[in-house]
Design a protein around this motif. Structure first.
Motif, mmCIF file in Angstrom:
data_model
loop_
_atom_site.group_PDB
_atom_site.id
_atom_site.type_symbol
_atom_site.label_atom_id
_atom_site.label_comp_id
_atom_site.label_asym_id
_atom_site.label_seq_id
_atom_site.Cartn_x
_atom_site.Cartn_y
_atom_site.Cartn_z
ATOM 1 N N SER A 1 -15.441 79.524 -45.596
ATOM 2 C CA SER A 1 -14.346 79.860 -44.678
ATOM 3 C C SER A 1 -14.463 81.289 -44.157
ATOM 4 O O SER A 1 -13.943 81.613 -43.095
ATOM 5 N N GLU A 2 -15.142 82.175 -44.899
ATOM 6 C CA GLU A 2 -15.299 83.572 -44.484
ATOM 7 C C GLU A 2 -16.491 83.782 -43.552
ATOM 8 O O GLU A 2 -16.541 84.769 -42.820
ATOM 9 N N ALA A 3 -17.444 82.870 -43.565
ATOM 10 C CA ALA A 3 -18.635 83.010 -42.721
ATOM 11 C C ALA A 3 -18.244 82.853 -41.254
ATOM 12 O O ALA A 3 -17.299 82.127 -40.925
ATOM 13 N N PRO A 4 -18.960 83.542 -40.361
ATOM 14 C CA PRO A 4 -18.705 83.329 -38.932
ATOM 15 C C PRO A 4 -18.855 81.843 -38.603
ATOM 16 O O PRO A 4 -19.798 81.190 -39.047
ATOM 17 N N GLN A 5 -17.935 81.318 -37.839
ATOM 18 C CA GLN A 5 -17.949 79.896 -37.505
ATOM 19 C C GLN A 5 -18.747 79.658 -36.225
ATOM 20 O O GLN A 5 -18.706 80.479 -35.302
ATOM 21 N N PRO A 6 -19.482 78.553 -36.163
ATOM 22 C CA PRO A 6 -20.245 78.239 -34.950
ATOM 23 C C PRO A 6 -19.312 78.026 -33.762
ATOM 24 O O PRO A 6 -18.162 77.610 -33.922
ATOM 25 N N LEU A 7 -19.799 78.313 -32.579
ATOM 26 C CA LEU A 7 -19.022 78.088 -31.367
ATOM 27 C C LEU A 7 -18.933 76.593 -31.080
ATOM 28 O O LEU A 7 -19.873 75.836 -31.350
ATOM 29 N N SER A 8 -17.824 76.190 -30.528
ATOM 30 C CA SER A 8 -17.619 74.795 -30.146
ATOM 31 C C SER A 8 -18.697 74.373 -29.150
ATOM 32 O O SER A 8 -19.014 75.114 -28.219
ATOM 33 N N GLY A 9 -19.261 73.209 -29.362
ATOM 34 C CA GLY A 9 -20.277 72.687 -28.467
ATOM 35 C C GLY A 9 -21.687 73.198 -28.727
ATOM 36 O O GLY A 9 -22.619 72.793 -28.039
ATOM 37 N N SER A 10 -21.859 74.062 -29.720
ATOM 38 C CA SER A 10 -23.190 74.610 -30.004
ATOM 39 C C SER A 10 -24.083 73.618 -30.737
ATOM 40 O O SER A 10 -25.295 73.780 -30.775
ATOM 41 N N GLY A 11 -23.472 72.610 -31.376
ATOM 42 C CA GLY A 11 -24.239 71.659 -32.178
ATOM 43 C C GLY A 11 -24.476 72.138 -33.593
ATOM 44 O O GLY A 11 -25.023 71.420 -34.413
ATOM 45 N N VAL A 12 -24.083 73.372 -33.907
ATOM 46 C CA VAL A 12 -24.305 73.964 -35.225
ATOM 47 C C VAL A 12 -23.090 73.691 -36.111
ATOM 48 O O VAL A 12 -21.951 73.805 -35.675
ATOM 49 N N THR A 13 -23.339 73.312 -37.353
ATOM 50 C CA THR A 13 -22.276 73.134 -38.341
ATOM 51 C C THR A 13 -22.659 73.893 -39.603
ATOM 52 O O THR A 13 -23.833 74.184 -39.831
ATOM 53 N N LEU A 14 -21.657 74.214 -40.416
ATOM 54 C CA LEU A 14 -21.894 74.869 -41.701
ATOM 55 C C LEU A 14 -21.596 73.888 -42.812
ATOM 56 O O LEU A 14 -20.690 73.062 -42.699
ATOM 57 N N GLN A 15 -22.345 73.995 -43.891
ATOM 58 C CA GLN A 15 -22.068 73.162 -45.059
ATOM 59 C C GLN A 15 -22.462 73.919 -46.307
ATOM 60 O O GLN A 15 -23.399 74.709 -46.294
ATOM 61 N N GLN A 16 -21.721 73.708 -47.383
ATOM 62 C CA GLN A 16 -22.070 74.306 -48.672
ATOM 63 C C GLN A 16 -22.909 73.289 -49.426
ATOM 64 O O GLN A 16 -22.576 72.109 -49.481
ATOM 65 N N LYS A 17 -24.012 73.752 -50.001
ATOM 66 C CA LYS A 17 -24.894 72.878 -50.764
ATOM 67 C C LYS A 17 -24.975 73.379 -52.196
ATOM 68 O O LYS A 17 -25.195 74.562 -52.427
ATOM 69 N N GLU A 18 -24.810 72.482 -53.119
ATOM 70 C CA GLU A 18 -24.931 72.818 -54.539
ATOM 71 C C GLU A 18 -26.403 72.802 -54.933
ATOM 72 O O GLU A 18 -27.235 72.201 -54.262
ATOM 73 N N SER A 19 -26.705 73.442 -56.039
ATOM 74 C CA SER A 19 -28.092 73.454 -56.498
ATOM 75 C C SER A 19 -28.512 72.044 -56.907
ATOM 76 O O SER A 19 -27.674 71.204 -57.240
ATOM 77 N N GLU A 20 -29.801 71.787 -56.875
ATOM 78 C CA GLU A 20 -30.338 70.487 -57.261
ATOM 79 C C GLU A 20 -31.775 70.655 -57.713
ATOM 80 O O GLU A 20 -32.435 71.634 -57.382
ATOM 81 N N GLU A 21 -32.246 69.710 -58.478
ATOM 82 C CA GLU A 21 -33.635 69.709 -58.957
ATOM 83 C C GLU A 21 -34.502 69.039 -57.899
ATOM 84 O O GLU A 21 -34.174 67.953 -57.412
ATOM 85 N N ARG A 22 -35.614 69.679 -57.552
ATOM 86 C CA ARG A 22 -36.519 69.136 -56.546
ATOM 87 C C ARG A 22 -37.958 69.295 -57.012
ATOM 88 O O ARG A 22 -38.313 70.293 -57.618
ATOM 89 N N ALA A 23 -38.769 68.305 -56.717
ATOM 90 C CA ALA A 23 -40.222 68.419 -56.895
ATOM 91 C C ALA A 23 -40.756 69.013 -55.602
ATOM 92 O O ALA A 23 -40.342 68.614 -54.508
ATOM 93 N N VAL A 24 -41.664 69.987 -55.722
ATOM 94 C CA VAL A 24 -42.128 70.727 -54.552
ATOM 95 C C VAL A 24 -43.649 70.771 -54.518
ATOM 96 O O VAL A 24 -44.290 71.006 -55.534
ATOM 97 N N LEU A 25 -44.206 70.555 -53.343
ATOM 98 C CA LEU A 25 -45.635 70.708 -53.112
ATOM 99 C C LEU A 25 -45.823 71.785 -52.052
ATOM 100 O O LEU A 25 -45.349 71.643 -50.924
ATOM 101 N N LEU A 26 -46.465 72.871 -52.428
ATOM 102 C CA LEU A 26 -46.735 73.996 -51.545
ATOM 103 C C LEU A 26 -48.036 73.737 -50.799
ATOM 104 O O LEU A 26 -49.000 73.248 -51.386
ATOM 105 N N PHE A 27 -48.066 74.042 -49.492
ATOM 106 C CA PHE A 27 -49.309 73.911 -48.736
ATOM 107 C C PHE A 27 -49.365 74.946 -47.611
ATOM 108 O O PHE A 27 -48.346 75.455 -47.173
ATOM 109 N N GLY A 28 -50.555 75.269 -47.179
ATOM 110 C CA GLY A 28 -50.754 76.249 -46.123
ATOM 111 C C GLY A 28 -51.080 75.588 -44.812
ATOM 112 O O GLY A 28 -51.172 74.362 -44.708
#
Length: 169
Positions: free
Chosen positions: A86-113
């Motif tokens: 709620s404190e973060a700057p909010q996206p402008l109407s019609g910009s297509g941008v939304t904000l969401q809070q994401k909780e931590s999660e376990e992920r398998a990751v493959l790094l590549f160049g």
């Protein structure tokens, strides 16, 4: 540190962490325009005209609804507290941008160049899924894989860092 990325960076994963992402669904605003909409939000095209620092990585993923793909930036860490959405700057109407809070999660990751082309990403997704299918401790979650890209467009291929990650249970 962002817990999703910490796995491939040899850093301890934080527990109970969360963050806030700015995201845009890509069919509403195509490819480079999706990046532009998110960058515009970060650089001050928001309700407070507040410029924020650009963060990495840029996440792209396939989503299960009719919109197909989405692109996300992680907001700077000063917006990761419990009330920060709620404190973060909010996206402008019609910009297509939304904000969401994401909780931590376990992920398998493959790094590549190199470049994260469609062909290379598909190859790496299959490689990661094959490795997970042999793992006795972790199983692939139901969420689609996510691609994380860490470099600006002008970085030469041999200096690029990318990840493919899959939620695990």
């Amino acid at each position: 540190p962002y817990s999703t990325c910490a796995v491939s960076m040899d850093k301890p994963r934080p527990t109970n962490s969360s963050n806030i992402d700015a995201k845009v669904q890509m069919p509403d605003i195509g490819g480079a325009s999706s990046f532009g909409a998110l960058a515009g939000y970060l650089f001050g095209k928001n309700d407070k005209s507040t410029a924020m620092k650009m963060t990495t990585p840029v996440f792209t993923s396939t989503i299960s609804d009719e919109n197909g793909k989405q692109m996300e930036f992680v907001l700077p860490s000063e917006y990761w507290n419990a009330n920060s959405l709620s404190e973060a700057p909010q996206p402008l109407s019609g910009s297509g941008v939304t904000l969401q809070q994401k909780e931590s999660e376990e992920r398998a990751v493959l790094l590549f160049g190199g470049y994260a082309s469609k062909k290379e990403v598909e190859k790496r997704k299959k490689e990661l899924a094959a490795a997970l299918s042999k793992d006795l401790e972790w199983k692939e979650g139901e969420e689609a894989p996510t691609v994380a890209q860490y470099n600006d467009p002008f970085t030469v291929p041999w200096r690029r860092v990318n990840e493919v990650s899959i939620k695990v249970v």
